[in-house]
Scaffold this motif. Structure first.
Motif, short mmCIF file in Angstrom:
data_model
loop_
_atom_site.label_atom_id
_atom_site.label_comp_id
_atom_site.label_asym_id
_atom_site.label_seq_id
_atom_site.Cartn_x
_atom_site.Cartn_y
_atom_site.Cartn_z
N GLU A 207 0.97 -1.21 -0.02
CA GLU A 207 0.03 -0.05 -0.03
C GLU A 207 1.16 1.24 0.19
OE1 GLU A 207 -2.42 -0.31 3.23
OE2 GLU A 207 -3.54 -2.03 2.67
N PRO A 208 0.35 2.20 -0.12
CA PRO A 208 1.15 3.74 -0.22
C PRO A 208 1.68 3.80 1.23
CG PRO A 208 -0.87 3.98 -1.61
CD PRO A 208 -1.07 2.56 -0.90
N ASN A 209 2.84 4.40 1.14
CA ASN A 209 3.56 4.63 2.38
C ASN A 209 3.98 3.55 3.37
OD1 ASN A 209 3.28 7.47 2.08
ND2 ASN A 209 1.15 7.45 3.10
N VAL A 210 3.97 2.30 2.69
CA VAL A 210 4.23 1.03 3.22
C VAL A 210 5.60 0.35 2.40
CG1 VAL A 210 3.66 -1.28 3.79
CG2 VAL A 210 1.98 0.37 4.02
N LEU A 211 6.64 0.06 3.21
CA LEU A 211 7.81 -0.24 2.63
C LEU A 211 8.40 0.88 1.65
CD1 LEU A 211 9.40 -2.98 3.33
CD2 LEU A 211 8.60 -3.88 1.37
N THR A 212 8.51 2.10 2.02
CA THR A 212 9.06 2.96 1.30
C THR A 212 10.72 3.01 1.30
OG1 THR A 212 8.64 4.68 2.74
CG2 THR A 212 6.92 4.51 0.96
N ARG A 213 10.96 2.42 2.46
CA ARG A 213 12.38 2.49 2.86
C ARG A 213 12.93 0.95 2.87
NH1 ARG A 213 14.67 6.72 5.47
NH2 ARG A 213 16.71 5.65 5.42
N ASN A 214 13.44 0.32 1.83
CA ASN A 214 13.66 -1.24 1.97
C ASN A 214 15.28 -1.30 1.86
OD1 ASN A 214 14.16 -3.84 1.50
ND2 ASN A 214 12.03 -4.03 0.14
N CYS A 215 15.90 -1.74 2.67
CA CYS A 215 17.12 -2.18 2.72
C CYS A 215 17.80 -3.36 2.05
CB CYS A 215 18.03 -1.92 4.12
SG CYS A 215 17.38 -3.05 5.56
N GLY A 216 16.75 -4.27 1.90
CA GLY A 216 16.96 -5.66 1.21
C GLY A 216 17.12 -6.56 2.43
N ALA A 217 17.04 -6.31 3.83
CA ALA A 217 17.20 -7.25 4.74
C ALA A 217 15.91 -6.94 5.71
CB ALA A 217 18.51 -6.99 5.70
N PRO A 218 15.31 -8.16 6.22
CA PRO A 218 14.34 -7.88 7.24
C PRO A 218 14.56 -7.16 8.58
CG PRO A 218 15.28 -10.34 7.13
CD PRO A 218 15.82 -9.54 6.10
N VAL A 219 13.80 -6.36 9.00
CA VAL A 219 14.21 -5.66 9.83
C VAL A 219 13.10 -5.75 11.07
CG1 VAL A 219 14.48 -3.07 10.79
CG2 VAL A 219 14.89 -3.71 8.52
N VAL A 220 13.48 -5.98 12.17
CA VAL A 220 12.69 -6.20 13.58
C VAL A 220 13.16 -4.79 14.53
CG1 VAL A 220 12.30 -7.69 15.31
CG2 VAL A 220 12.45 -8.47 13.07
N VAL A 221 12.02 -4.30 14.95
CA VAL A 221 12.27 -2.85 15.87
C VAL A 221 11.67 -3.56 17.21
CG1 VAL A 221 11.61 -0.63 16.53
CG2 VAL A 221 11.93 -1.18 14.18
N VAL A 222 12.78 -3.25 18.22
CA VAL A 222 12.57 -3.82 19.51
C VAL A 222 12.46 -2.73 20.53
CG1 VAL A 222 13.35 -5.33 21.65
CG2 VAL A 222 13.49 -6.31 19.27
N LEU A 223 11.42 -2.52 21.22
CA LEU A 223 11.52 -1.49 22.37
C LEU A 223 11.90 -2.09 23.57
CD1 LEU A 223 11.11 1.68 22.21
CD2 LEU A 223 8.57 1.46 22.66
N SER A 224 12.72 -1.87 24.46
CA SER A 224 13.24 -2.47 25.50
C SER A 224 12.63 -1.82 26.52
CB SER A 224 14.64 -2.70 25.44
OG SER A 224 15.22 -1.47 25.48
N LYS A 225 12.82 -2.44 27.96
CA LYS A 225 12.70 -1.73 29.14
C LYS A 225 11.27 -1.24 29.32
CE LYS A 225 17.36 -0.39 29.57
NZ LYS A 225 18.29 0.90 29.67
N CYS A 226 10.26 -2.12 28.68
CA CYS A 226 9.00 -1.95 28.77
C CYS A 226 8.17 -2.23 30.12
CB CYS A 226 8.16 -2.40 27.39
SG CYS A 226 8.76 -1.96 25.83
N ASP A 227 9.00 -2.56 31.06
CA ASP A 227 8.46 -2.89 32.27
C ASP A 227 8.30 -1.48 32.99
OD1 ASP A 227 11.21 -2.64 34.14
OD2 ASP A 227 11.47 -3.33 32.29
N GLN A 228 8.91 -0.60 32.71
CA GLN A 228 8.68 0.96 33.23
C GLN A 228 7.61 1.73 32.50
OE1 GLN A 228 12.53 2.68 33.42
NE2 GLN A 228 13.73 0.84 33.83
N TYR A 229 6.56 1.13 32.00
CA TYR A 229 5.51 1.86 31.31
C TYR A 229 4.50 2.51 32.30
CZ TYR A 229 2.09 -1.89 32.95
OH TYR A 229 1.42 -2.49 33.57
N ASN A 230 4.90 2.26 33.37
CA ASN A 230 3.93 3.08 34.46
C ASN A 230 4.47 4.35 34.68
OD1 ASN A 230 2.35 0.78 35.18
ND2 ASN A 230 4.03 0.13 36.64
N GLU A 231 5.60 4.66 34.08
CA GLU A 231 5.93 6.29 34.20
C GLU A 231 5.25 6.86 33.14
OE1 GLU A 231 8.06 7.26 36.25
OE2 GLU A 231 8.90 5.48 36.93
#
Length: 406
Positions: A207-231
């Motif tokens: 779809e439009p605006n989907v995968l507009t930046r493709n480096c050729g490798a699968p990418v996984v974004v990890v947001l860490s330390k989410c146990d502190q979400y109570n802040e």
């Protein structure tokens, strides 16, 4: 009837098998080992992120290894991967990776590389890249705190890995990797051992605006330390999720909220990495209900789904930390680099060293008068003007001691 002849494997006095039969057995053994697909699989996972974002702690949770690790420019570890075909009710079709490369009884050690949190070590990434770019899964990590650094950090490291990919691989390999990155979720609930559904290998364009930046490798974004979400409040967490998901959509990346402290989503990340590198079966759908355990696989998210989150937001800016201690500690870390140059610092240090060292100041006795004290306090303070019994005891002891040495 002649007895069967057995040829022991080891032993100094043991009889060796005939040469021809031994050669055939060794040839057959080597052929079986060489035919195992797992021994020919090449792939890798590369973790990127700023310092203290939790890369090492997360990998220790995934590998069940709690040993103390030392920081290095490029750290190596591995994940033991074994296929699991127990549940194929929900799978993802990968563009051109084909079927899984090894069977249920095969296993492989998936190499994992952790790059130091400084971009100066980026040239070492060439040692972490496998032969085929589509088999290299890039994990971009960022800490939930402070939230204003999440997107700048992800942008910085994606640019680093993109530049190194173009420096390492030729155009043909990059194009092949790009074609394999579009992932479309398919509901294969009708698929079972007796009745298999034939999947259409032709994928629709994104779809439009989907995968507009493709480096050729699968990418996984990890947001860490989410146990502190109570802040954060719900509105602040929604704003963080909106920006991070928008980043992932444009790069076709998956999204994980993790916590190494609580062991949250670590095993799910392990299975997803095996799925993306080796195309193993993956059976977990997207999950966005719990604000501290978000999981969005590649290809599931869209601009329309993200608009639903956007409608609930009154402000699209990334929130600031609500805890004053976190804000103060972050400001201290960000002010490590001084504005003065080296010569000015050394000159100032020399001036401090040349200054005379003053003795520790003596404590001035407290002067009190009877007029400034209450009658009860004056009666207690009055005997202190004279010699106390303890002072008299030590004074007499010194006098007696001096008589023995005369």
């Amino acid at each position: 009837m002649a007895a069967a002849t057995h040829y022991p494997v080891v032993g100094p006095m043991m009889q060796a098998p005939p040469k021809e039969e031994g050669e055939n057995s060794w040839t057959q053994m080597l052929a079986e080992i060489g035919s195992k697909p797992a021994s020919n699989i090449q792939g890798s996972v590369v973790f990127l992120g700023d310092e203290f974002c939790g890369k090492t702690s997360l990998l220790q949770r995934m590998t069940k290894n709690e040993r103390q690790s030392f920081s290095s420019a490029l750290e190596y570890s591995f994940l033991n991967i074994q296929s699991d075909y127990k549940d194929d009710s929900y799978a993802y079709q990968l563009g051109s990776s084909g079927a899984a490369a090894f069977g249920p009884s095969d296993y492989v050690n998936l190499p994992v590389y952790l790059l130091n949190g400084r971009t100066e070590f980026a040239p070492l990434l060439k040692f972490a890249f496998p032969k085929h770019l589509s088999k290299c899964c890039i994990v971009l990590m960022a800490s939930l705190l402070p939230p204003e650094n999440i997107i700048p950090s992800l942008e910085k490291w994606y640019k680093v890995i993109e530049e190194k990919i173009y420096e390492t691989y030729d155009e043909k390999e990059i194009q092949a990797g790009m074609q394999a990155q579009y992932v479309e979720p398919l509901d294969t609930s009708m698929h079972n051992e007796h009745n298999s559904v034939e999947l259409d290998p032709t994928l629709l364009p994104p779809e439009p605006n989907v995968l507009t930046r493709n480096c050729g490798a699968p990418v996984v974004v990890v947001l860490s330390k989410c146990d502190q979400y109570n802040e954060f409040t719900d509105d602040q967490l929604n704003r963080i999720q909106y920006h991070v998901r928008n980043f992932c959509i444009s790069r076709g990346a998956a999204l994980f909220y993790t916590s190494a402290k609580d062991d949250r989503n670590t095993y799910l990340l392990y299975k997803y990495l095996a799925h993306r590198v080796y195309n193993l079966s993956f059976t977990t759908p997207a999950y966005i209900v719990e604000r501290d355990s978000v999981f969005i696989p590649s290809g599931w998210d869209s601009v329309q789904k993200l608009e639903i989150v956007k409608e609930m937001l009154s402000d699209l800016s990334l929130p600031q930390p609500t805890n004053e201690e976190i804000r103060s500690s972050t400001s201290k870390e960000s002010t490590v680099s001084a504005d003065e140059d080296e010569q000015t610092f050394l000159a100032r240090l020399q001036t401090l060293l040349n200054e005379p060292v003053n003795a520790s100041p003596k404590r001035e006795p407290t002067i009190t008068t009877k007029h400034s004290l209450t009658p009860q306090a004056a009666s207690v303070a009055a005997p202190q003007d004279a010699a106390s019994p303890i002072m008299s005891f030590f004074g007499n002891l010194m006098k007696n001691q001096s008589k023995f040495f005369l």
